[in-house]
Design a protein around this motif. Structure first.
Motif, PDB file in Angstrom:
ATOM      1  N   VAL A 139       9.493   5.439 -11.080  1.00 21.67           N
ATOM      2  CA  VAL A 139       8.349   4.598 -10.716  1.00 21.67           C
ATOM      3  C   VAL A 139       7.928   3.726 -11.889  1.00 21.67           C
ATOM      4  O   VAL A 139       7.607   2.535 -11.733  1.00 21.67           O
ATOM      5  N   THR A 140       7.926   4.282 -13.087  1.00 19.68           N
ATOM      6  CA  THR A 140       7.539   3.506 -14.271  1.00 19.68           C
ATOM      7  C   THR A 140       8.498   2.345 -14.495  1.00 19.68           C
ATOM      8  O   THR A 140       8.073   1.206 -14.765  1.00 19.68           O
ATOM      9  N   GLN A 141       9.784   2.610 -14.369  1.00 19.98           N
ATOM     10  CA  GLN A 141      10.769   1.552 -14.584  1.00 19.98           C
ATOM     11  C   GLN A 141      10.663   0.475 -13.505  1.00 19.98           C
ATOM     12  O   GLN A 141      10.798  -0.725 -13.794  1.00 19.98           O
ATOM     13  N   ILE A 142      10.406   0.884 -12.270  1.00 18.39           N
ATOM     14  CA  ILE A 142      10.250  -0.092 -11.195  1.00 18.39           C
ATOM     15  C   ILE A 142       9.034  -0.971 -11.456  1.00 18.39           C
ATOM     16  O   ILE A 142       9.068  -2.200 -11.263  1.00 18.39           O
ATOM     17  N   ALA A 143       7.937  -0.360 -11.908  1.00 18.12           N
ATOM     18  CA  ALA A 143       6.735  -1.138 -12.208  1.00 18.12           C
ATOM     19  C   ALA A 143       6.983  -2.126 -13.342  1.00 18.12           C
ATOM     20  O   ALA A 143       6.568  -3.290 -13.282  1.00 18.12           O
ATOM     21  N   LEU A 144       7.669  -1.681 -14.394  1.00 15.48           N
ATOM     22  CA  LEU A 144       7.982  -2.574 -15.505  1.00 15.48           C
ATOM     23  C   LEU A 144       8.911  -3.697 -15.070  1.00 15.48           C
ATOM     24  O   LEU A 144       8.750  -4.860 -15.483  1.00 15.48           O
ATOM     25  N   LEU A 145       9.883  -3.357 -14.225  1.00 15.23           N
ATOM     26  CA  LEU A 145      10.810  -4.371 -13.738  1.00 15.23           C
ATOM     27  C   LEU A 145      10.078  -5.408 -12.886  1.00 15.23           C
ATOM     28  O   LEU A 145      10.315  -6.620 -13.010  1.00 15.23           O
ATOM     29  N   ALA A 146       9.173  -4.934 -12.019  1.00 13.36           N
ATOM     30  CA  ALA A 146       8.410  -5.863 -11.190  1.00 13.36           C
ATOM     31  C   ALA A 146       7.548  -6.775 -12.058  1.00 13.36           C
ATOM     32  O   ALA A 146       7.445  -7.986 -11.811  1.00 13.36           O
ATOM     33  N   GLY A 147       6.911  -6.208 -13.090  1.00 16.38           N
ATOM     34  CA  GLY A 147       6.111  -7.034 -13.993  1.00 16.38           C
ATOM     35  C   GLY A 147       6.953  -8.061 -14.731  1.00 16.38           C
ATOM     36  O   GLY A 147       6.537  -9.205 -14.915  1.00 16.38           O
ATOM     37  N   SER A 148       8.152  -7.666 -15.136  1.00 12.16           N
ATOM     38  CA  SER A 148       9.042  -8.609 -15.828  1.00 12.16           C
ATOM     39  C   SER A 148       9.436  -9.761 -14.916  1.00 12.16           C
ATOM     40  O   SER A 148       9.502 -10.919 -15.350  1.00 12.16           O
ATOM     41  N   MET A 187       0.820  -1.210   0.000  1.00 12.67           N
ATOM     42  CA  MET A 187       0.000   0.000   0.000  1.00 12.67           C
ATOM     43  C   MET A 187       0.851   1.256   0.000  1.00 12.67           C
ATOM     44  O   MET A 187       0.530   2.241  -0.682  1.00 12.67           O
ATOM     45  N   ALA A 188       1.950   1.224   0.743  1.00 13.08           N
ATOM     46  CA  ALA A 188       2.836   2.390   0.739  1.00 13.08           C
ATOM     47  C   ALA A 188       3.436   2.614  -0.645  1.00 13.08           C
ATOM     48  O   ALA A 188       3.542   3.757  -1.113  1.00 13.08           O
ATOM     49  N   ALA A 189       3.819   1.527  -1.315  1.00 12.77           N
ATOM     50  CA  ALA A 189       4.357   1.668  -2.668  1.00 12.77           C
ATOM     51  C   ALA A 189       3.317   2.228  -3.619  1.00 12.77           C
ATOM     52  O   ALA A 189       3.627   3.049  -4.494  1.00 12.77           O
ATOM     53  N   MET A 190       2.060   1.811  -3.467  1.00  9.75           N
ATOM     54  CA  MET A 190       0.997   2.319  -4.323  1.00  9.75           C
ATOM     55  C   MET A 190       0.776   3.812  -4.105  1.00  9.75           C
ATOM     56  O   MET A 190       0.564   4.586  -5.052  1.00  9.75           O
ATOM     57  N   VAL A 191       0.811   4.212  -2.845  1.00 11.92           N
ATOM     58  CA  VAL A 191       0.627   5.638  -2.552  1.00 11.92           C
ATOM     59  C   VAL A 191       1.783   6.453  -3.127  1.00 11.92           C
ATOM     60  O   VAL A 191       1.579   7.516  -3.739  1.00 11.92           O
ATOM     61  N   VAL A 192       3.015   5.945  -2.942  1.00 13.61           N
ATOM     62  CA  VAL A 192       4.181   6.655  -3.485  1.00 13.61           C
ATOM     63  C   VAL A 192       4.107   6.720  -4.998  1.00 13.61           C
ATOM     64  O   VAL A 192       4.398   7.748  -5.617  1.00 13.61           O
ATOM     65  N   ALA A 193       3.699   5.600  -5.620  1.00 13.12           N
ATOM     66  CA  ALA A 193       3.586   5.588  -7.079  1.00 13.12           C
ATOM     67  C   ALA A 193       2.512   6.551  -7.554  1.00 13.12           C
ATOM     68  O   ALA A 193       2.678   7.265  -8.540  1.00 13.12           O
ATOM     69  N   GLY A 194       1.388   6.591  -6.825  1.00 14.53           N
ATOM     70  CA  GLY A 194       0.332   7.518  -7.206  1.00 14.53           C
ATOM     71  C   GLY A 194       0.760   8.963  -7.097  1.00 14.53           C
ATOM     72  O   GLY A 194       0.385   9.805  -7.918  1.00 14.53           O
ATOM     73  N   ARG A 195       1.585   9.250  -6.101  1.00 12.52           N
ATOM     74  CA  ARG A 195       2.078  10.611  -5.960  1.00 12.52           C
ATOM     75  C   ARG A 195       3.110  10.937  -7.033  1.00 12.52           C
ATOM     76  O   ARG A 195       3.118  12.022  -7.608  1.00 12.52           O
ATOM     77  N   ALA A 196       3.982   9.943  -7.330  1.00 12.69           N
ATOM     78  CA  ALA A 196       5.062  10.211  -8.278  1.00 12.69           C
ATOM     79  C   ALA A 196       4.535  10.386  -9.688  1.00 12.69           C
ATOM     80  O   ALA A 196       5.068  11.167 -10.471  1.00 12.69           O
ATOM     81  N   THR A 197       3.471   9.643 -10.043  1.00 16.39           N
ATOM     82  CA  THR A 197       2.957   9.750 -11.403  1.00 16.39           C
ATOM     83  C   THR A 197       2.278  11.072 -11.666  1.00 16.39           C
ATOM     84  O   THR A 197       2.007  11.411 -12.819  1.00 16.39           O
ATOM     85  N   THR A 198       1.974  11.848 -10.627  1.00 18.27           N
ATOM     86  CA  THR A 198       1.392  13.171 -10.831  1.00 18.27           C
ATOM     87  C   THR A 198       2.451  14.250 -10.978  1.00 18.27           C
ATOM     88  O   THR A 198       2.116  15.416 -11.168  1.00 18.27           O
ATOM     89  N   THR A 199       3.716  13.861 -10.839  1.00 18.55           N
ATOM     90  CA  THR A 199       4.806  14.821 -10.987  1.00 18.55           C
ATOM     91  C   THR A 199       5.522  14.580 -12.306  1.00 18.55           C
ATOM     92  O   THR A 199       5.212  13.666 -13.051  1.00 18.55           O
ATOM     93  N   ARG A 200       6.515  15.367 -12.568  1.00 16.77           N
ATOM     94  CA  ARG A 200       7.301  15.235 -13.794  1.00 16.77           C
ATOM     95  C   ARG A 200       8.747  14.901 -13.447  1.00 16.77           C
ATOM     96  O   ARG A 200       9.173  15.062 -12.315  1.00 16.77           O
ATOM     97  N   GLY A 201       9.458  14.457 -14.440  1.00 22.20           N
ATOM     98  CA  GLY A 201      10.895  14.276 -14.280  1.00 22.20           C
ATOM     99  C   GLY A 201      11.274  12.885 -13.835  1.00 22.20           C
ATOM    100  O   GLY A 201      10.634  11.882 -14.148  1.00 22.20           O
ATOM    101  N   TYR A 202      12.355  12.802 -13.004  1.00 20.56           N
ATOM    102  CA  TYR A 202      12.960  11.533 -12.668  1.00 20.56           C
ATOM    103  C   TYR A 202      12.057  10.670 -11.799  1.00 20.56           C
ATOM    104  O   TYR A 202      12.106   9.436 -11.888  1.00 20.56           O
ATOM    105  N   ALA A 203      11.246  11.249 -10.944  1.00 22.18           N
ATOM    106  CA  ALA A 203      10.390  10.457 -10.055  1.00 22.18           C
ATOM    107  C   ALA A 203       9.427   9.600 -10.857  1.00 22.18           C
ATOM    108  O   ALA A 203       9.273   8.403 -10.616  1.00 22.18           O
ATOM    109  N   ARG A 204       8.795  10.201 -11.834  1.00 22.47           N
ATOM    110  CA  ARG A 204       7.835   9.446 -12.650  1.00 22.47           C
ATOM    111  C   ARG A 204       8.548   8.368 -13.456  1.00 22.47           C
ATOM    112  O   ARG A 204       8.068   7.229 -13.564  1.00 22.47           O
ATOM    113  N   THR A 205       9.693   8.692 -14.022  1.00 24.89           N
ATOM    114  CA  THR A 205      10.448   7.699 -14.783  1.00 24.89           C
ATOM    115  C   THR A 205      10.893   6.549 -13.895  1.00 24.89           C
ATOM    116  O   THR A 205      10.812   5.369 -14.283  1.00 24.89           O
TER     117      THR A 205
END
Length: 581
Positions: free
Chosen positions: A190-199, A170-188
């Motif tokens: 989080v996206t890479q971590i999500a893709l890595l976890a899916g892989s 749940m903490a990761a989801m909240v952090v991801a939800g916050r990061a995806t509303t921002t720009r720059g390295y944070a969003r990138t």
């Protein structure tokens, strides 16, 4: 339905509602602490209080209710479970009651009188439906409601681990939800971590396949779960004096076995043990042409008279006992002793059992040349299918898109209508045609149809051809190009992405085709890899290591194509309209 069962059912429902409310409370609290962008703090406080109150009331009620329990372990936590066994009329009545309560809550919280009236009317209709289903339930005396109660006992470390994972998730989801509303390295990030976890998640089955192909049989199942780190039995070469092993030549192939008879003329009869494809076969050969070879025997450890030792198994007895020749300590070297299997343990080290791969190939029939015949047949099918599909589909698509002839649109509609025919409908007519051509037990039925185009591929390429400007074709005609020259030199290079997509998917279909070989192929020398893998599974399903090794070897070419052509796989999902499904 006894009163104790009813109390247990109510308590179980309250317990699960309490846990859901507790996690809801934790979710809201994490959002408030991390301060997610756009989060309404005042509304969050109300939600936090309401969820916490519901959780507290449910847990208090559950703790004071006399919920019976079966035998439980000394320490741990029980997650109660309950299920209602009742007829369809009772289930529909429960659904009507839930909908009536939902509409009633909506009506009490409505803003306008009109909305409140509509919600209350809907609740009344659901209550009338409830009365009908209750009447249906009461009408049949055989209908009754039974409650099946139980629970899952969990140890305290398991409960703690589950709670930790839930909080971390749940903490990761909240952090991801916050990061995806921002720009720059944070969003990138989080996206890479999500893709890595899916892989990692989707790559686990393949990892299990590869790891299992290097395991010994004793690692296939374990009381501690899946064995992810294989171990290999330590062995030493040993010249067996009682049952020596000899190497010779049989039908031009090097084999090894033991002597089972000696003839007066100086020849001996050999019982073949390797390769496994001819195991049990006997042949005669001059003794002078044979060469004695050592065999690998396992190393074991144990204790004798309180002294730890290591030794090699020099003889496996018929009753299961083992004769051990001591290798250490020095005081026992040179001595032998018989032990029961339970008195010794194998000496193993972390490693891969590479022998699974040659052993898997050694089980194949000799006429397949260690599986190379299967590979040759598969490559023939793949190459011919890809070439035939691309050529025929592109030519037909070009004709339908650029050439004008009577009945063109009608013929194209007829071609597309063939896509609605199930394969089972055309299976028997095709078989009769190929049998009349004497093509049964050959590869022709598997690749010749590829040269007669595919309706879907024709449709796809036709749309690409129609998107090419007519000016290119007109310019080619002015330069004196014929239809064939224009098609080959001007139009075809313009649709290379679509051709690559069709080639990749045709390759996959031809490589994995199992139904076609199953119907038309009978002899091993004409089998492709897909059919051979199924036969291997039927013969060696009790040896997972060998089966996984053979499956891995069958997958390697497909994986190579995927890594080199993954861009075209993605384009294929986009172009074929299958994205998002």
């Amino acid at each position: 339905m006894t009163s104790s069962n009813l109390i247990f059912a109510v308590g179980t429902l309250l317990a699960w509602v309490g846990w859901i409310a507790a996690f809801r409370t934790l979710w809201v609290a994490l959002q408030m602490v991390i301060n997610r962008v756009g989060f309404d703090t005042q509304r969050g406080m109300k939600s936090l209080a309401a969820s916490g109150l519901i959780a507290g009331v449910c847990f208090i009620a559950t703790s004071v209710m006399p919920m019976h329990a079966t035998a439980k372990p000394s320490t741990g936590f029980r997650a109660p479970l309950v299920w209602f066994v009742m007829p369809y009329s009772a289930w529909l009545g429960v659904a009507c009651l839930a909908m009536a309560g939902y509409r009633l809550i909506q009506g009490l919280g409505a803003i306008s009188n009109t909305d409140r009236s509509d919600r209350l009317k809907a609740a009344g209709i659901w209550l009338l439906s409830l009365v009908v289903f209750v009447w249906l339930f009461k009408r049949d005396p055989a209908d009754k409601i039974e409650i099946i109660s139980g629970g899952i006992w969990l140890t305290l470390p398991t409960v703690a681990a589950m709670l930790f994972l839930a909080v971390a998730g749940m903490a990761a989801m909240v952090v991801a939800g916050r990061a995806t509303t921002t720009r720059g390295y944070a969003r990138t990030f989080v996206t890479q971590i999500a893709l890595l976890a899916g892989s990692v998640v989707f790559g686990l089955p393949f990892a299990f396949l590869v790891i299992t192909s290097f395991k010994e049989d004793r690692d296939m199942s374990s009381p501690n779960g899946i064995v992810w780190v294989p171990h290999v039995q330590d062995t030493v070469p040993y010249f067996d004096k009682k049952y020596p092993v000899y190497e010779g030549t049989f039908h031009g192939e090097t084999v090894s076995g033991t002597i089972i008879a000696k003839n007066p003329d100086g020849t001996v009869k050999i019982d073949v043990t390797k390769p496994l494809s001819v195991r049990g076969t006997t042949f005669e050969a001059p003794f002078s042409t044979l060469k004695e070879i050592p065999k690998d025997i396992p190393i074991v450890s144990g204790k004798v008279d309180g002294v730890a030792f290591q030794g090699k198994v020099v003889e496996e007895m018929d009753d299961g006992h083992r004769r051990i020749a001591f290798m250490s300590p020095p005081s026992l070297v040179g001595k032998e002793q018989v032990f029961a299997p339970a008195d010794v343990e194998p000496v193993r080290h972390v490693g891969l059992k590479w022998s699974n791969y040659p052993e898997a190939l050694s089980f194949l029939p000799p006429e397949t040349n260690n599986g190379l015949v299967y590979l040759k047949n598969t490559l023939i099918l793949v190459v011919m299918s890809v070439v035939g599909t691309i050529l025929s589909s592109s030519i037909v698509a070009y004709a339908f898109s650029r050439m004008r002839f009577p009945g063109r649109d009608f013929l194209f509609a007829v071609l597309l209508s063939t896509m609605m025919l199930p394969a089972a409908v055309t299976l028997l007519p095709q078989f009769l045609i190929f049998r009349q051509l004497n093509w049964i037990d050959t590869l022709y039925p598997l690749w010749v149809p590829a040269f007669f185009a595919s309706a879907f591929n024709v449709f796809l390429l036709r749309q690409f051809f129609k998107g090419i400007p007519m000016e290119l074709e007109d310019a080619a005609k002015i330069d004196g190009c014929s239809y064939l020259k224009t098609f080959w030199s001007v139009m075809l290079p313009q649709i290379k992405p679509a051709l690559a997509v069709i080639a990749v998917w045709t390759f996959m279909g031809a490589w994995n085709n199992f139904m076609g070989p199953l119907i038309y192929v009978n002899s091993p020398e004409n089998m492709p890899l897909s059919y051979a893998l199924q036969l291997f599974q039927g013969d060696r399903s009790g040896e997972p290591g060998l089966l996984m090794a053979f499956a891995t070897m069958c997958m390697v070419p497909v994986l190579a194509v995927f890594f080199f052509a993954q861009r075209y796989f993605i384009e294929g999902v986009t172009l074929s309209g299958l994205g998002g499904r």
